[in-house]
Design a protein around this motif. Structure first.
Motif, PDB file in Angstrom:
ATOM      1  N   LYS A   1      -5.763  -7.962   7.110  1.00  0.00           N
ATOM      2  CA  LYS A   1      -6.924  -7.523   6.263  1.00  0.00           C
ATOM      3  C   LYS A   1      -6.752  -8.284   4.943  1.00  0.00           C
ATOM      4  O   LYS A   1      -8.199  -8.517   4.328  1.00  0.00           O
ATOM      5  CB  LYS A   1      -6.920  -5.957   6.181  1.00  0.00           C
TER       6      LYS A   1
ATOM      7  N   GLY B   1     -11.067  -3.868  -3.053  1.00  0.00           N
ATOM      8  CA  GLY B   1     -11.658  -3.272  -1.962  1.00  0.00           C
ATOM      9  C   GLY B   1     -10.509  -2.590  -1.197  1.00  0.00           C
ATOM     10  O   GLY B   1     -10.970  -1.720  -0.215  1.00  0.00           O
ATOM     11  N   LEU B   2      -9.382  -3.264  -1.130  1.00  0.00           N
ATOM     12  CA  LEU B   2      -8.303  -2.941  -0.151  1.00  0.00           C
ATOM     13  C   LEU B   2      -7.937  -1.555  -0.231  1.00  0.00           C
ATOM     14  O   LEU B   2      -7.491  -0.891   0.855  1.00  0.00           O
ATOM     15  CB  LEU B   2      -7.354  -3.811  -0.068  1.00  0.00           C
ATOM     16  N   SER B   3      -7.367  -1.221  -1.408  1.00  0.00           N
ATOM     17  CA  SER B   3      -6.768   0.064  -1.555  1.00  0.00           C
ATOM     18  C   SER B   3      -7.364   1.326  -1.829  1.00  0.00           C
ATOM     19  O   SER B   3      -6.953   2.412  -2.168  1.00  0.00           O
ATOM     20  CB  SER B   3      -5.323  -0.002  -2.438  1.00  0.00           C
ATOM     21  N   GLU B   4      -8.813   1.055  -1.868  1.00  0.00           N
ATOM     22  CA  GLU B   4      -9.682   2.161  -2.534  1.00  0.00           C
ATOM     23  C   GLU B   4      -9.584   3.365  -1.432  1.00  0.00           C
ATOM     24  O   GLU B   4      -9.586   3.204  -0.287  1.00  0.00           O
ATOM     25  CB  GLU B   4     -11.041   2.114  -2.495  1.00  0.00           C
TER      26      GLU B   4
ATOM     27  N   GLN C   1      -5.766   1.225  15.820  1.00  0.00           N
ATOM     28  CA  GLN C   1      -5.002   1.697  14.542  1.00  0.00           C
ATOM     29  C   GLN C   1      -5.823   2.464  13.513  1.00  0.00           C
ATOM     30  O   GLN C   1      -5.380   3.420  12.715  1.00  0.00           O
ATOM     31  CB  GLN C   1      -4.386   0.533  13.844  1.00  0.00           C
TER      32      GLN C   1
ATOM     33  N   ARG D   1      -1.941  -6.016  11.077  1.00  0.00           N
ATOM     34  CA  ARG D   1      -3.404  -5.661  11.021  1.00  0.00           C
ATOM     35  C   ARG D   1      -3.749  -5.440   9.431  1.00  0.00           C
ATOM     36  O   ARG D   1      -4.759  -5.881   8.998  1.00  0.00           O
ATOM     37  CB  ARG D   1      -3.870  -4.186  11.548  1.00  0.00           C
ATOM     38  N   THR D   2      -2.697  -4.748   8.704  1.00  0.00           N
ATOM     39  CA  THR D   2      -3.015  -4.889   7.315  1.00  0.00           C
ATOM     40  C   THR D   2      -2.916  -6.408   6.638  1.00  0.00           C
ATOM     41  O   THR D   2      -3.703  -6.660   5.731  1.00  0.00           O
ATOM     42  CB  THR D   2      -1.656  -3.823   6.757  1.00  0.00           C
TER      43      THR D   2
ATOM     44  N   ARG E   1     -14.485   3.455   6.449  1.00  0.00           N
ATOM     45  CA  ARG E   1     -14.940   4.087   5.258  1.00  0.00           C
ATOM     46  C   ARG E   1     -15.258   5.685   5.186  1.00  0.00           C
ATOM     47  O   ARG E   1     -15.532   6.461   4.208  1.00  0.00           O
ATOM     48  CB  ARG E   1     -16.185   3.397   4.860  1.00  0.00           C
TER      49      ARG E   1
ATOM     50  N   MET F   1       0.784  -1.106   0.031  1.00  0.00           N
ATOM     51  CA  MET F   1       0.081  -0.057   0.201  1.00  0.00           C
ATOM     52  C   MET F   1       0.840   1.306   0.007  1.00  0.00           C
ATOM     53  O   MET F   1       0.411   2.273   0.633  1.00  0.00           O
ATOM     54  CB  MET F   1      -0.897   0.172   1.239  1.00  0.00           C
TER      55      MET F   1
ATOM     56  N   GLU G   1      -7.997   4.355   5.039  1.00  0.00           N
ATOM     57  CA  GLU G   1      -8.397   3.569   3.890  1.00  0.00           C
ATOM     58  C   GLU G   1      -8.001   2.193   4.164  1.00  0.00           C
ATOM     59  O   GLU G   1      -8.739   1.335   3.936  1.00  0.00           O
ATOM     60  CB  GLU G   1      -7.582   4.123   2.643  1.00  0.00           C
ATOM     61  N   TRP G   2      -6.662   1.987   4.275  1.00  0.00           N
ATOM     62  CA  TRP G   2      -6.177   0.667   4.287  1.00  0.00           C
ATOM     63  C   TRP G   2      -6.362  -0.043   5.655  1.00  0.00           C
ATOM     64  O   TRP G   2      -6.378  -1.281   6.116  1.00  0.00           O
ATOM     65  CB  TRP G   2      -4.855   0.275   3.964  1.00  0.00           C
ATOM     66  N   SER G   3      -7.096   0.730   6.739  1.00  0.00           N
ATOM     67  CA  SER G   3      -7.470   0.087   7.820  1.00  0.00           C
ATOM     68  C   SER G   3      -8.863  -0.402   7.671  1.00  0.00           C
ATOM     69  O   SER G   3      -9.729  -0.835   8.764  1.00  0.00           O
ATOM     70  CB  SER G   3      -7.325   0.931   9.064  1.00  0.00           C
ATOM     71  N   GLY G   4      -9.636  -0.002   6.550  1.00  0.00           N
ATOM     72  CA  GLY G   4     -10.991  -0.380   6.543  1.00  0.00           C
ATOM     73  C   GLY G   4     -12.064   0.573   6.815  1.00  0.00           C
ATOM     74  O   GLY G   4     -13.141   0.287   7.074  1.00  0.00           O
TER      75      GLY G   4
ATOM     76  N   GLY H   1      -3.563   5.537  13.533  1.00  0.00           N
ATOM     77  CA  GLY H   1      -2.583   5.413  12.624  1.00  0.00           C
ATOM     78  C   GLY H   1      -1.447   4.302  13.263  1.00  0.00           C
ATOM     79  O   GLY H   1      -0.572   3.955  12.740  1.00  0.00           O
TER      80      GLY H   1
ATOM     81  N   VAL I   1       0.844  -2.010  12.858  1.00  0.00           N
ATOM     82  CA  VAL I   1       0.306  -1.730  11.442  1.00  0.00           C
ATOM     83  C   VAL I   1       0.331  -2.985  10.478  1.00  0.00           C
ATOM     84  O   VAL I   1      -0.454  -3.436   9.733  1.00  0.00           O
ATOM     85  CB  VAL I   1       1.185  -0.836  10.817  1.00  0.00           C
TER      86      VAL I   1
ATOM     87  N   ASP J   1      -0.041  -6.045  17.840  1.00  0.00           N
ATOM     88  CA  ASP J   1      -0.771  -5.047  17.457  1.00  0.00           C
ATOM     89  C   ASP J   1      -0.308  -3.890  16.899  1.00  0.00           C
ATOM     90  O   ASP J   1       0.263  -3.096  17.698  1.00  0.00           O
ATOM     91  CB  ASP J   1      -1.499  -4.644  18.830  1.00  0.00           C
TER      92      ASP J   1
END
Lengths: 297, 429, 352
Positions: free
Chosen positions: B211, B426-429, C154, B207-208, C91, B164, C86-89, C158, B204, B202
């Motif tokens: 996802k 949908g991930l990088s929108e 996060q 978690r990414t 909206r 990303m 965005e990349w944590s979902g 961030g 970044v 826990d």
């Protein structure tokens, strides 16, 4: 599942108690804020590592026995260091607790960096003795021997410590000095000597904790920092100056945190436990159990 | 006791003035000294720049090496510095670059992200380095990113990460997600089972990563039966292991970081869970970490990387041998170490191709550049500035080395935003 | 008094003129250190004057910094969602982010949030007469809570990466040298303002009460004062300073992450005041600048030795120079006075 979690809670509690028991002496009884407590644990852990190395190279046949030797030697190593610290540094700071906090923080940095210079920055591996591998199966749950061992170890330590403080001359002297230093001095107790060996005992117990934790966790220069805040919270929550309080505090935190973690997540559990401790202390500032005193300040 | 004698200082007028003058002199002197020294440095650098355009022989070109040499991340990052220094030494031994010797400027990021930003700024502005090799954590990279972009520097980042991102001033020589996590999940689905338990520290990256895994499992017919995060430095996994026992997943996808791995694997073994019961696939455990955890508890579990010390290429044999000779027989190489080493060589190749140290020209020359790295042939993707890399899944052996179970056969095109996957939309929108 | 004022004037004049004699890189370092100096003044106020050792100032610093960073992040995202969301979902922008689109709200929050949190914590704790090391350890527990939360949430904060990659403030580019110089001046001005304000406070009636609380809180209580009110007030004030410092820090460094509000930075903040002299506001400022310069220089050149030195420094300062740099100067000055008086006396003897 409930039995599993109950056991996990007791196990976590026993680990907390193990790391806090030394602090219950140095902080609880003597009032020294020893931020290097975690590093004394690290000393114990590295002692275990060194002993294991020695055993595997000198007596490879009975290498599993290293752990038996490691427990007393970790105690000795950490106790010696603690004794030296008390003699050189801490005795000058008994009347300045906030300053002792800063000075021992400095010591902790020095110890960490020394460990890094000697053993390198990466973690070292201690292979747990094979006779502690596996566990008992009961009621459909597995109780690992290592966790049982730590539970027994810590209960034994508490028992002996209690006997020592209550039943032996030396232990009673410690009690006398913590209760009323000047009165004890008047009665002919060498208070400085008592201070030195109490602190050494507290430090030694940290060493034992470090040794035992090599069974479950990492061994590296910074492991002390993982445990130090938890250890202080246990002692404060339990009530300063009371071993029984520390015991209650440790198992209380252990049980609550595992059950909260089970129904939420580890992060939330940590936050909730700390918030609970802070809130509880607002309600009962002197902790679960405390020494009753009429003195101000 | 009352000690109201603090007011005494107020009456010490002459003394106080004297003291302040001293203070002032010292501080002005110190600041001035800094200024002077930096001015001198700058003058030096300017000289260098002049001569670089003149292309004098026997001159040096500076590159920055910016890793944490102290603090919690030193564990991992010190080896990267060693690998980069070794690569620089190799290049210097074979005559340097464009007739210049490479002079490494080593800085300590101290596991502290503002320090990374500060030191990157220093390297670019004061030392005027041609490139920086550095970073490990995503946080350190994110801290350096604005600095290298604003100063138009060049950063080579050698560690696998969560994707990303694609900065015009960074080259990513570690894997992005589609070169590590995505193929690993596909392989696990095919070979180990459909139920996944996601466990991570826990922060970044886990978690990414999780996802992405969740999106991929949904598309490819897998199922997530648990998702847990533990605070950094967490050391008790009994509750999580209970949860794992309860849901009995086929696979635990492990994105734990650092010391937590030690606690997790030791306690997993104690709880009587073996690799036969559940496959643990890790993305942060390489040879170096295995040494600190102990191969005894890890044997039989899996990890996915682009390089293992056992990877069978002639380049790797030479690399491992040289590394061990230089830093000790007990040292091991691993994926990030190899990526750091490769980064230096890739930069050198790009400079040679460009015939210049200028950042824009090096970037232009780097696009499409191929290099025979220890992990096999890698190619710089001009568009994303990531590498084409071969994916490898390995099983940890009792000696702490990997046995390769599978590889992708050929280098995989980097896709940091997962645009080429239908479920990645949908991930990088 | 006049002479002392001159010294302060000169010191701040030197700070204000720094952009003219420092390079851009050194100036940005000094700007960062001045933010730390602001924190150190706050620490000196509560520790040196009131005897409260807070190991939780990282949180206040961090809260201030995050408030400012949220505004900067929204401005850099230009109406879109911030990239990490965005990349944590996420909206939609969470409700508590929305007000931070206005810089004034962000600045107000950067001061108000730390102050409120500190007021709440200190009111409860001091009302229950939790003192000394217990307060220190509790404040440390607060740090643990906040750091864990900020890392865990996060999608809102961030995570470990923190907030970074900002572009503009009030429409001015953050990377332009001129903006940086203006921000530096702003920081220096805030430091000067806070210094003057705190000096006023401490040299007046309030300062005497604070010192009395430090030395014997119960006696103060018996005299009819309510120490809790005073302690809550200074503690919140120093938290506000830390919040302001955090906001200025983010503007200049362009980055805030949970690590910067952790246990170790919090203790380092105390060390600045300890080295400079906890009882002296100017000492704390000098301490922050000197310590950070040393850190920057030593960790650059001797990364292995740096931690050993830092540790040794803690021990040495506490054991041998508990009054820090300011204490050294004071005692040097005292010696000089004595010598001078001695000379005068001799001279007098000669004459007679």
């Amino acid at each position: 599942m409930f039995i599993d979690q109950l056991f996990n809670g007791l196990s976590v509690g026993s680990i907390l108690l193990l790391i806090a028991i030394g602090l219950a002496i140095t902080f609880g009884l003597m009032g020294v804020i020893n931020m290097a407590h975690g590093e004394l644990m690290m000393v114990g852990a590295y002692t275990t590592y060194v002993i294991q190395q020695w055993f595997t190279s000198h007596m490879p046949h009975s290498a599993g026995l290293y752990f038996v030797a490691a427990i007393p030697l970790s105690f000795l190593a950490a106790a010696l260091l603690g004794w030296g610290l008390e003699k050189s540094l801490i005795r000058h700071l008994y009347h300045r607790p906030l300053d002792s906090l800063l000075a021992t923080w400095g010591i902790s940095l020095i110890l960490q960096q020394t460990a890094r210079l000697i053993f390198g920055a990466p973690n070292v591996a201690v292979v747990p003795p094979s006779w502690l591998d596996g566990g008992i199966r009961l009621f459909g749950a597995v109780f690992p021997y290592k966790r049982l061992f730590i539970l027994c170890l810590v209960l034994a330590i508490v028992f002996f410590l209690y006997m020592y403080l209550m039943k032996t001359r030396a232990g009673r002297r410690i009690q006398a000095v913590t209760m009323n230093r000047s009165m004890a001095a008047c009665l002919g107790i060498a208070t400085q000597k008592v201070d030195a060996y109490s602190f050494a005992i507290g430090s030694g117990l940290a060493g034992v904790a470090g040794c035992a934790l090599t069974l479950l966790g990492p061994i590296g220069p910074t492991i002390g920092t993982y445990y130090i805040v938890d250890a202080f919270m246990v002692v404060i929550l339990g009530g300063v100056g009371k071993l029984a309080g520390t015991l209650l505090g440790a198992f209380g935190i252990g049980l609550i945190s595992t059950f909260v973690e089970y129904s939420t997540s580890a992060t939330i559990a940590k936050v909730i436990v700390f918030v609970l401790i802070i809130a509880f202390l607002q309600w009962k500032p002197s902790g679960l159990l405390s020494v009753r005193t009429r003195s101000l300040d | 006791m009352f000690q109201m004698n603090r007011g005494k200082g107020v009456r010490m007028k002459p003394a106080f003035m004297w003291k302040l003058w001293l203070l002032l002199c010292v501080s002005v002197f110190a600041l001035g000294g800094c200024a002077a020294s930096s001015a001198v440095d700058q003058a030096k650098n300017e000289n260098q720049n002049d001569s670089s355009s003149a292309g004098k022989e026997g001159d040096v070109v500076k590159v920055g090496i910016l890793h944490s040499l102290s603090g919690t991340m030193a564990i991992s990052e010190v080896s990267l510095r060693d690998a980069e220094l070794m690569a620089i030494e190799e290049i210097n031994a074979s005559g340097g670059l464009l007739g210049k010797k490479i002079e490494p400027v080593v800085e300590d990021g101290a596991s502290d992200w503002p320090t990374f930003a500060e030191k990157a700024k220093k390297l670019l502005q004061k030392d005027q380095v041609a490139a920086i090799f550095g970073g490990w954590t995503s946080a350190s990279r994110k801290a350096m990113l604005p600095v290298v972009e604003q100063n138009n520097g060049l950063l080579w980042y050698p560690v696998q990460y969560e994707g990303m991102e694609s900065s015009p001033n960074i080259f990513y020589t570690g894997a992005t997600t589609n070169q590590q996590i995505v193929p690993a999940v596909s392989w696990l689905l095919k070979n180990r089972g459909k139920t996944f338990f996601l466990l991570g520290s826990d922060y970044v990256f886990p978690r990414t990563a999780n996802k992405i895994i969740k999106a991929q499992l949904k598309a490819e017919g897998g199922q997530v039966v648990g998702e847990e995060y533990t605070p950094l430095g967490h050391t008790d996994y009994s509750t999580i292991i209970s949860k794992i026992k309860q849901v009995k997943p086929a696979v635990v996808f492990n994105t734990l970081n650092g010391d937590s791995n030690v606690a997790f694997f030791k306690q997993l073994k104690d709880a009587g869970i073996t690799p036969k019961d559940v496959t643990v696939m890790s993305v942060s455990i390489a040879e170096e970490e295995i040494r600190g955890i102990g191969p005894d508890v890890l044997a039989g579990h899996l990890a996915v990387w682009n390089y293992f010390q056992t990877t069978d290429t002639p380049e790797n044999k030479a690399f491992v041998q040289k590394y061990k000779e230089k830093y000790g027989q007990d040292r091991v190489t691993d994926d990030p170490i190899e990526a750091a080493y490769t980064a230096v060589h890739l930069w050198a190749e790009a400079v040679k191709k460009a015939g210049s140290f200028d950042v824009d020209q090096v970037k232009k020359a780097a696009a499409g550049l191929e290099y025979k790295a220890p992990e096999g042939t890698v190619k710089i993707d001009g568009e994303t500035q990531h590498l084409w890399k071969t994916v490898r899944i390995g099983e940890i052996q009792a000696d702490g080395q990997f046995k390769e179970l599978w590889n992708s056969g050929q280098p995989v095109k980097p896709d940091p935003y997962l645009k080429s996957y239908p479920w990645g939309k949908g991930l990088s929108e | 008094m006049v002479n002392k004022r001159w010294g302060y004037w000169l010191f701040f004049a030197a700070l204000f003129l720094a952009p003219f004699y420092l390079t851009e890189f050194r100036l940005s370092l000094l700007g960062k250190f001045l933010c730390f100096a602001i924190v150190a003044v706050g620490i000196s106020l509560i520790w040196g004057y009131t005897g409260i050792l807070s190991l939780g100032h990282g949180v206040y610093f961090g809260l201030g910094a995050y408030c400012m960073a949220m505004y900067l992040k929204l401005e850099a995202s230009r109406g879109h969602l911030p990239d990490f969301m965005e990349w944590s979902g996420v909206r939609e922008l969470p409700w508590f982010w929305k007000p931070f689109a206005h810089p004034m709200v962000a600045i107000a929050a950067a001061i108000a949030l730390p102050t409120l949190l500190a007021a709440l914590l200190s009111y409860l704790t001091f009302k229950n007469r939790i003192q000394g090391v217990y307060f220190s350890l509790l404040s440390q527990a607060v740090v643990v809570v906040f750091v864990t939360l900020f890392i865990g949430k996060q999608e809102w904060t961030g995570g470990t990466n923190g907030l970074t990659n900002f572009s503009t403030v009030f429409g001015f580019s953050l990377s332009s040298p001129l903006t940086q110089i203006v921000l530096y001046w702003l920081t220096a001005a805030v430091l000067a303002l806070i210094f003057v304000m705190t000096r006023r406070l401490t040299t007046g009636q309030l300062g005497k009460v604070l010192i009395a609380i430090r030395d014997a809180e119960n006696r103060v209580r018996f005299l009819g004062f309510n120490p809790t009110v005073y302690k809550v007030f200074v503690y919140s004030l120093s938290a506000a300073f830390a919040g302001v410092a955090g906001a200025l820090f983010v503007l200049q460094v362009g980055l805030i992450s949970p690590e910067m509000m952790g246990i170790i930075p919090s203790i380092e903040m105390v060390l600045w005041a300890a080295v400079g002299g906890r009882h002296s506001l100017m000492g704390a400022i000098i301490g922050a600048i000197v310590m950070n310069t040393a850190k920057s220089f030593l960790s650059e050149n001797y990364p292995d030795l740096w931690l050993l030195l830092l540790g040794a420094l803690f021990v040495v300062v506490v054991l041998f120079v508990p009054k820090g740099l300011a204490g050294i100067y004071e005692s040097l000055a005292a010696v000089r006075i004595k010598e001078k008086r001695g000379h005068e006396r001799e001279a007098r003897v000669d004459v007679s």
